[in-house]
Design a protein around this motif. Sequence first.
Motif, mmCIF file in Angstrom:
data_model
loop_
_atom_site.group_PDB
_atom_site.id
_atom_site.type_symbol
_atom_site.label_atom_id
_atom_site.label_comp_id
_atom_site.label_asym_id
_atom_site.label_seq_id
_atom_site.Cartn_x
_atom_site.Cartn_y
_atom_site.Cartn_z
ATOM 1 N N GLU A 27 0.821 -1.218 0.000
ATOM 2 C CA GLU A 27 0.000 0.000 0.000
ATOM 3 C C GLU A 27 0.852 1.264 0.000
ATOM 4 O OE1 GLU A 27 -2.352 -0.738 3.492
ATOM 5 O OE2 GLU A 27 -3.903 -1.802 2.370
ATOM 6 N N VAL A 28 1.908 1.303 0.821
ATOM 7 C CA VAL A 28 2.721 2.506 0.987
ATOM 8 C C VAL A 28 3.990 2.448 0.137
ATOM 9 C CG1 VAL A 28 4.004 3.908 2.663
ATOM 10 C CG2 VAL A 28 1.821 2.866 3.311
ATOM 11 N N GLY A 29 4.758 1.372 0.275
ATOM 12 C CA GLY A 29 6.044 1.279 -0.397
ATOM 13 C C GLY A 29 5.951 1.114 -1.900
ATOM 14 N N CYS A 30 4.857 0.559 -2.380
ATOM 15 C CA CYS A 30 4.689 0.319 -3.827
ATOM 16 C C CYS A 30 3.647 1.254 -4.433
ATOM 17 C CB CYS A 30 4.305 -1.140 -4.074
ATOM 18 S SG CYS A 30 5.516 -2.326 -3.504
ATOM 19 N N LYS A 31 3.428 2.383 -3.792
ATOM 20 C CA LYS A 31 2.405 3.327 -4.255
ATOM 21 C C LYS A 31 2.663 3.783 -5.697
ATOM 22 C CE LYS A 31 -0.476 6.897 -2.450
ATOM 23 N NZ LYS A 31 -0.848 7.577 -1.232
ATOM 24 N N ALA A 32 3.925 3.955 -6.053
ATOM 25 C CA ALA A 32 4.240 4.376 -7.422
ATOM 26 C C ALA A 32 3.817 3.323 -8.441
ATOM 27 C CB ALA A 32 5.746 4.640 -7.551
ATOM 28 N N ASP A 33 3.755 2.070 -8.010
ATOM 29 C CA ASP A 33 3.404 0.988 -8.931
ATOM 30 C C ASP A 33 1.896 0.816 -9.095
ATOM 31 O OD1 ASP A 33 6.172 0.037 -9.397
ATOM 32 O OD2 ASP A 33 6.071 -0.334 -7.247
ATOM 33 N N HIS A 34 1.154 0.900 -8.006
ATOM 34 C CA HIS A 34 -0.307 0.747 -8.133
ATOM 35 C C HIS A 34 -0.993 2.080 -8.349
ATOM 36 C CE1 HIS A 34 -0.985 2.065 -3.964
ATOM 37 N NE2 HIS A 34 -0.113 1.159 -3.562
ATOM 38 N N ALA A 35 -0.253 3.182 -8.163
ATOM 39 C CA ALA A 35 -0.750 4.539 -8.420
ATOM 40 C C ALA A 35 -2.098 4.814 -7.748
ATOM 41 C CB ALA A 35 -0.819 4.805 -9.925
ATOM 42 N N GLY A 36 -2.353 4.146 -6.643
ATOM 43 C CA GLY A 36 -3.599 4.371 -5.925
ATOM 44 C C GLY A 36 -4.834 3.875 -6.654
ATOM 45 N N LYS A 37 -4.658 3.074 -7.698
ATOM 46 C CA LYS A 37 -5.800 2.550 -8.451
ATOM 47 C C LYS A 37 -6.431 1.425 -7.634
ATOM 48 C CE LYS A 37 -3.742 3.614 -12.896
ATOM 49 N NZ LYS A 37 -3.037 3.034 -14.050
ATOM 50 N N PRO A 38 -7.662 1.615 -7.168
ATOM 51 C CA PRO A 38 -8.299 0.621 -6.302
ATOM 52 C C PRO A 38 -8.346 -0.787 -6.890
ATOM 53 C CG PRO A 38 -9.589 2.638 -6.334
ATOM 54 C CD PRO A 38 -8.509 2.790 -7.371
ATOM 55 N N ALA A 39 -8.622 -0.924 -8.177
ATOM 56 C CA ALA A 39 -8.734 -2.265 -8.769
ATOM 57 C C ALA A 39 -7.386 -2.991 -8.743
ATOM 58 C CB ALA A 39 -9.257 -2.171 -10.207
ATOM 59 N N VAL A 40 -6.312 -2.287 -9.060
ATOM 60 C CA VAL A 40 -4.979 -2.896 -9.040
ATOM 61 C C VAL A 40 -4.592 -3.239 -7.618
ATOM 62 C CG1 VAL A 40 -2.521 -2.504 -9.515
ATOM 63 C CG2 VAL A 40 -4.249 -1.723 -11.157
ATOM 64 N N LEU A 41 -4.799 -2.311 -6.704
ATOM 65 C CA LEU A 41 -4.436 -2.522 -5.300
ATOM 66 C C LEU A 41 -5.232 -3.687 -4.700
ATOM 67 C CD1 LEU A 41 -2.653 -1.571 -3.023
ATOM 68 C CD2 LEU A 41 -4.395 0.115 -2.436
ATOM 69 N N GLU A 42 -6.533 -3.736 -4.970
ATOM 70 C CA GLU A 42 -7.363 -4.834 -4.445
ATOM 71 C C GLU A 42 -6.905 -6.188 -4.985
ATOM 72 O OE1 GLU A 42 -11.592 -4.083 -4.908
ATOM 73 O OE2 GLU A 42 -11.292 -2.001 -4.248
ATOM 74 N N ALA A 43 -6.563 -6.234 -6.274
ATOM 75 C CA ALA A 43 -6.099 -7.492 -6.862
ATOM 76 C C ALA A 43 -4.766 -7.913 -6.247
ATOM 77 C CB ALA A 43 -5.972 -7.349 -8.376
ATOM 78 N N TRP A 44 -3.859 -6.954 -6.052
ATOM 79 C CA TRP A 44 -2.543 -7.234 -5.490
ATOM 80 C C TRP A 44 -2.649 -7.715 -4.041
ATOM 81 C CZ3 TRP A 44 1.909 -3.123 -6.294
ATOM 82 C CH2 TRP A 44 3.141 -3.699 -6.004
ATOM 83 N N LEU A 45 -3.551 -7.104 -3.300
ATOM 84 C CA LEU A 45 -3.716 -7.455 -1.888
ATOM 85 C C LEU A 45 -4.659 -8.632 -1.676
ATOM 86 C CD1 LEU A 45 -4.071 -3.861 -0.374
ATOM 87 C CD2 LEU A 45 -2.060 -5.354 -0.276
ATOM 88 N N GLY A 46 -5.363 -9.049 -2.708
ATOM 89 C CA GLY A 46 -6.418 -10.049 -2.590
ATOM 90 C C GLY A 46 -6.040 -11.325 -1.870
ATOM 91 N N ASN A 47 -4.839 -11.844 -2.104
ATOM 92 C CA ASN A 47 -4.439 -13.094 -1.445
ATOM 93 C C ASN A 47 -3.556 -12.855 -0.221
ATOM 94 O OD1 ASN A 47 -2.060 -12.340 -2.720
ATOM 95 N ND2 ASN A 47 -1.615 -14.386 -3.507
ATOM 96 N N LYS A 48 -3.378 -11.612 0.156
ATOM 97 C CA LYS A 48 -2.533 -11.284 1.311
ATOM 98 C C LYS A 48 -3.383 -11.300 2.585
ATOM 99 C CE LYS A 48 0.728 -10.424 -1.724
ATOM 100 N NZ LYS A 48 0.074 -10.522 -3.020
ATOM 101 N N THR A 49 -3.741 -12.522 2.993
ATOM 102 C CA THR A 49 -4.507 -12.726 4.223
ATOM 103 C C THR A 49 -3.638 -13.515 5.199
ATOM 104 O OG1 THR A 49 -5.429 -14.847 3.541
ATOM 105 C CG2 THR A 49 -6.666 -12.855 2.887
ATOM 106 N N ALA A 50 -3.935 -13.384 6.468
ATOM 107 C CA ALA A 50 -3.165 -14.120 7.477
ATOM 108 C C ALA A 50 -3.259 -15.630 7.239
ATOM 109 C CB ALA A 50 -3.644 -13.755 8.877
ATOM 110 N N ALA A 51 -4.431 -16.117 6.836
ATOM 111 C CA ALA A 51 -4.599 -17.550 6.578
ATOM 112 C C ALA A 51 -3.711 -18.013 5.426
ATOM 113 C CB ALA A 51 -6.068 -17.871 6.289
ATOM 114 N N ASN A 52 -3.670 -17.241 4.342
ATOM 115 C CA ASN A 52 -2.814 -17.610 3.211
ATOM 116 C C ASN A 52 -1.334 -17.560 3.595
ATOM 117 O OD1 ASN A 52 -4.866 -18.146 1.410
ATOM 118 N ND2 ASN A 52 -4.758 -16.156 0.407
#
Length: 182
Positions: A27-52
């Motif tokens: 979210e913070v360190g890669c902001k230049a890469d996702h450019a704050g685009k919600p769809a890209v950020l949501e997809a990137w974070l989608g599997n980043k859960t404690a269970a996974n």
Amino acid sequence: MSTRFEIRQATPADASAACALLRRSIEVGCKADHAGKPAVLEAWLGNKTAANVATWFSSSSNYAIVAQSPDGTLLGLCLLTQAGKVALCYVLPEALRGGVGRALLDACEQQARAWSIKKLQLHSPPSASAFFERQGFMNAGKDTSCFGMESDLLWKSLDASCEVGASSPGGAARKRFCNCNG
């Protein structure tokens, strides 16, 4: 600036803190890469859960390590697969440029050699590619990540006979990219 930390094997008990680290780094360190685009950020974070993360850390085919500060804070994490893929390498934004990423990659390279892996590969967001190149990775060009963002495909030979510019017995330079794993 050097930060004090230790590198240790990750355990499923680290999953919650590691997941928070991953999410903050993206979210913070890669902001230049996702450019704050919600769809890209949501997809990137989608599997980043404690269970996974707990599942990734538990898998016997993965080598998962964390960098931990003396106060117990996770500063970074790295995950290497037995296929030679550096699947994760993230550092908290506050801990960047403190040697954490380099130490994590060094430990993964040692494990890769122990597993007889001859080449590492990874996909990097463009903002982090220069870091990996400074660690000896070669940029093989653009690719699309599984979540739709452009990324750089990088690789590193762990076999001296495949190094860029290494000479063959006849003295000719080897090609820039070789498939050392077969």
